[in-house]
Design an enzyme around this catalytic site. Structure first.
Site, PDB file in Angstrom:
ATOM      1  N   LYS A  46       0.826  -1.205   0.000  1.00  0.00           N
ATOM      2  CA  LYS A  46       0.000   0.000   0.000  1.00  0.00           C
ATOM      3  C   LYS A  46       0.866   1.263   0.000  1.00  0.00           C
ATOM      4  O   LYS A  46       0.460   2.288  -0.562  1.00  0.00           O
ATOM      5  CB  LYS A  46      -0.932   0.002   1.221  1.00  0.00           C
ATOM      6  CG  LYS A  46      -1.926  -1.136   1.273  1.00  0.00           C
ATOM      7  CD  LYS A  46      -2.910  -1.093   0.115  1.00  0.00           C
ATOM      8  CE  LYS A  46      -2.610  -2.094  -0.959  1.00  0.00           C
ATOM      9  NZ  LYS A  46      -3.566  -2.055  -2.090  1.00  0.00           N
ATOM     10  N   LYS A  61       0.541  15.879 -13.791  1.00  0.00           N
ATOM     11  CA  LYS A  61      -0.777  15.374 -14.185  1.00  0.00           C
ATOM     12  C   LYS A  61      -1.740  15.571 -13.017  1.00  0.00           C
ATOM     13  O   LYS A  61      -2.279  14.623 -12.450  1.00  0.00           O
ATOM     14  CB  LYS A  61      -0.679  13.900 -14.588  1.00  0.00           C
ATOM     15  CG  LYS A  61       0.107  13.674 -15.867  1.00  0.00           C
ATOM     16  CD  LYS A  61       0.055  12.218 -16.282  1.00  0.00           C
ATOM     17  CE  LYS A  61       0.748  12.006 -17.622  1.00  0.00           C
ATOM     18  NZ  LYS A  61       0.018  12.626 -18.738  1.00  0.00           N
ATOM     19  N   GLN A  64      -5.277  14.058 -12.521  1.00  0.00           N
ATOM     20  CA  GLN A  64      -5.469  12.687 -12.067  1.00  0.00           C
ATOM     21  C   GLN A  64      -5.365  12.539 -10.551  1.00  0.00           C
ATOM     22  O   GLN A  64      -5.661  11.483 -10.009  1.00  0.00           O
ATOM     23  CB  GLN A  64      -4.450  11.765 -12.752  1.00  0.00           C
ATOM     24  CG  GLN A  64      -4.691  11.634 -14.251  1.00  0.00           C
ATOM     25  CD  GLN A  64      -3.646  10.755 -14.913  1.00  0.00           C
ATOM     26  OE1 GLN A  64      -2.512  11.157 -15.119  1.00  0.00           O
ATOM     27  NE2 GLN A  64      -4.040   9.542 -15.252  1.00  0.00           N
ATOM     28  N   HIS A  69      -8.769   9.355  -5.839  1.00  0.00           N
ATOM     29  CA  HIS A  69      -7.430   8.761  -5.913  1.00  0.00           C
ATOM     30  C   HIS A  69      -6.668   8.917  -4.600  1.00  0.00           C
ATOM     31  O   HIS A  69      -6.132   7.956  -4.052  1.00  0.00           O
ATOM     32  CB  HIS A  69      -6.651   9.420  -7.056  1.00  0.00           C
ATOM     33  CG  HIS A  69      -5.227   8.970  -7.149  1.00  0.00           C
ATOM     34  ND1 HIS A  69      -4.836   7.859  -7.856  1.00  0.00           N
ATOM     35  CD2 HIS A  69      -4.092   9.483  -6.600  1.00  0.00           C
ATOM     36  CE1 HIS A  69      -3.525   7.702  -7.750  1.00  0.00           C
ATOM     37  NE2 HIS A  69      -3.054   8.669  -6.990  1.00  0.00           N
ATOM     38  N   HIS A  72      -8.357   7.037  -1.598  1.00  0.00           N
ATOM     39  CA  HIS A  72      -8.179   5.592  -1.732  1.00  0.00           C
ATOM     40  C   HIS A  72      -6.772   5.161  -1.335  1.00  0.00           C
ATOM     41  O   HIS A  72      -6.589   4.196  -0.589  1.00  0.00           O
ATOM     42  CB  HIS A  72      -8.466   5.180  -3.179  1.00  0.00           C
ATOM     43  CG  HIS A  72      -8.220   3.736  -3.461  1.00  0.00           C
ATOM     44  ND1 HIS A  72      -8.916   2.728  -2.834  1.00  0.00           N
ATOM     45  CD2 HIS A  72      -7.356   3.110  -4.287  1.00  0.00           C
ATOM     46  CE1 HIS A  72      -8.501   1.560  -3.264  1.00  0.00           C
ATOM     47  NE2 HIS A  72      -7.541   1.763  -4.144  1.00  0.00           N
ATOM     48  N   LYS A 126     -11.088   0.356 -20.623  1.00  0.00           N
ATOM     49  CA  LYS A 126     -11.003   1.079 -19.347  1.00  0.00           C
ATOM     50  C   LYS A 126     -12.358   1.130 -18.635  1.00  0.00           C
ATOM     51  O   LYS A 126     -12.433   1.032 -17.415  1.00  0.00           O
ATOM     52  CB  LYS A 126     -10.475   2.495 -19.560  1.00  0.00           C
ATOM     53  CG  LYS A 126     -10.292   3.241 -18.244  1.00  0.00           C
ATOM     54  CD  LYS A 126      -9.617   4.576 -18.429  1.00  0.00           C
ATOM     55  CE  LYS A 126      -9.376   5.223 -17.071  1.00  0.00           C
ATOM     56  NZ  LYS A 126      -8.690   6.533 -17.200  1.00  0.00           N
ATOM     57  N   THR A 130     -13.286  -0.107 -14.696  1.00  0.00           N
ATOM     58  CA  THR A 130     -14.071   0.573 -13.667  1.00  0.00           C
ATOM     59  C   THR A 130     -15.214  -0.313 -13.191  1.00  0.00           C
ATOM     60  O   THR A 130     -15.533  -0.352 -12.001  1.00  0.00           O
ATOM     61  CB  THR A 130     -14.627   1.907 -14.210  1.00  0.00           C
ATOM     62  OG1 THR A 130     -13.560   2.692 -14.734  1.00  0.00           O
ATOM     63  CG2 THR A 130     -15.323   2.691 -13.101  1.00  0.00           C
ATOM     64  N   ARG A 188     -15.636  13.622 -18.668  1.00  0.00           N
ATOM     65  CA  ARG A 188     -14.267  13.301 -18.287  1.00  0.00           C
ATOM     66  C   ARG A 188     -13.369  14.465 -18.661  1.00  0.00           C
ATOM     67  O   ARG A 188     -13.643  15.208 -19.598  1.00  0.00           O
ATOM     68  CB  ARG A 188     -13.811  12.028 -18.985  1.00  0.00           C
ATOM     69  CG  ARG A 188     -14.697  10.838 -18.689  1.00  0.00           C
ATOM     70  CD  ARG A 188     -14.146   9.583 -19.284  1.00  0.00           C
ATOM     71  NE  ARG A 188     -12.891   9.233 -18.636  1.00  0.00           N
ATOM     72  CZ  ARG A 188     -12.078   8.288 -19.058  1.00  0.00           C
ATOM     73  NH1 ARG A 188     -12.374   7.615 -20.144  1.00  0.00           N
ATOM     74  NH2 ARG A 188     -10.968   8.020 -18.417  1.00  0.00           N
TER      75      ARG A 188
END
Length: 203
Positions: A46, A61, A64, A69, A72, A126, A130, A188
């Protein structure tokens, strides 16, 4: 991740666990010690996954580095520290085993992404990745939730079951939110091509 998945399976999930009331084995049996070692390896993985965020920032980036993200990747090391210290085994490890399976597909996708534009035609799935993540959190929520319907399950740390259930449920909602905005509404973030032109591309 594939190796960790096999270790989870060989440490109980394919060799004796019932997928029901599987309590933690605190003995010094080879199987129990193997599960402890697997849990420690998963725990350390992790922290390695946190490097995803570091690389996103270094490559600028920032689009993202979303709440989903960061949340999590930041919550897992903390929750798994308690799990691996107090309850390294039993039904509380199901979500770790399942997560390893999903990560095989996820990192295969990321691997293809790094091979350049010639391989981008193979990244049409992709959306299904998901979907796989959604199935993962639904299975986690259902599996852990069953403890509240068992007549007698002497799992040693019931509070962990609530935390894992809450984790699974929250991520199910967050990924459903992502799915809705990414694939239903089609909002998106635009992809920026080499010539600087923004282009949305359905995946």
């Amino acid at each position: 991740m594939n190796g960790l998945n096999m270790l989870f399976l060989m440490s109980g999930w394919a060799t004796g666990y019932s997928f029901g009331c599987d309590i933690v084995d605190y003995s010094s049996s080879p199987m129990a010690l193997r599960m402890v070692n697997v849990c420690w390896l998963y725990y350390f993985s992790k922290f390695i996954e946190l490097l995803d965020t570091v690389f996103f920032v270094l490559r600028k980036k920032n689009g993202q580095v979303t709440f989903l993200h960061v949340f999590h990747h930041s919550i897992m090391p903390w929750t798994w520290w308690f799990g691996v210290k107090f309850a390294p085994g039993g039904l509380g490890t199901f979500h770790g085993m399942l997560n390893c399976i999903v990560h095989i597909a996820m990192y295969s996708y990321y691997g293809l992404c790094t091979l350049g534009p010639a391989f981008h035609k193979y990244l049409w799935w992709k959306k299904y990745l998901t979907t796989l993540q959604l199935i993962q959190f639904l299975m986690v929520t259902i599996h852990i939730g069953q403890i509240y319907f068992m007549d007698n399950c002497p799992y040693q740390y019931p509070i962990f079951m609530f935390i894992i259930w809450l984790y699974g449920f929250l991520f199910l909602i967050l990924f459903l939110h992502f799915w809705y905005h990414a694939y239903t509404r089609g909002q998106r973030p635009p992809k920026v091509m080499k010539n600087g032109i923004s282009k949305n591309k359905a995946e």
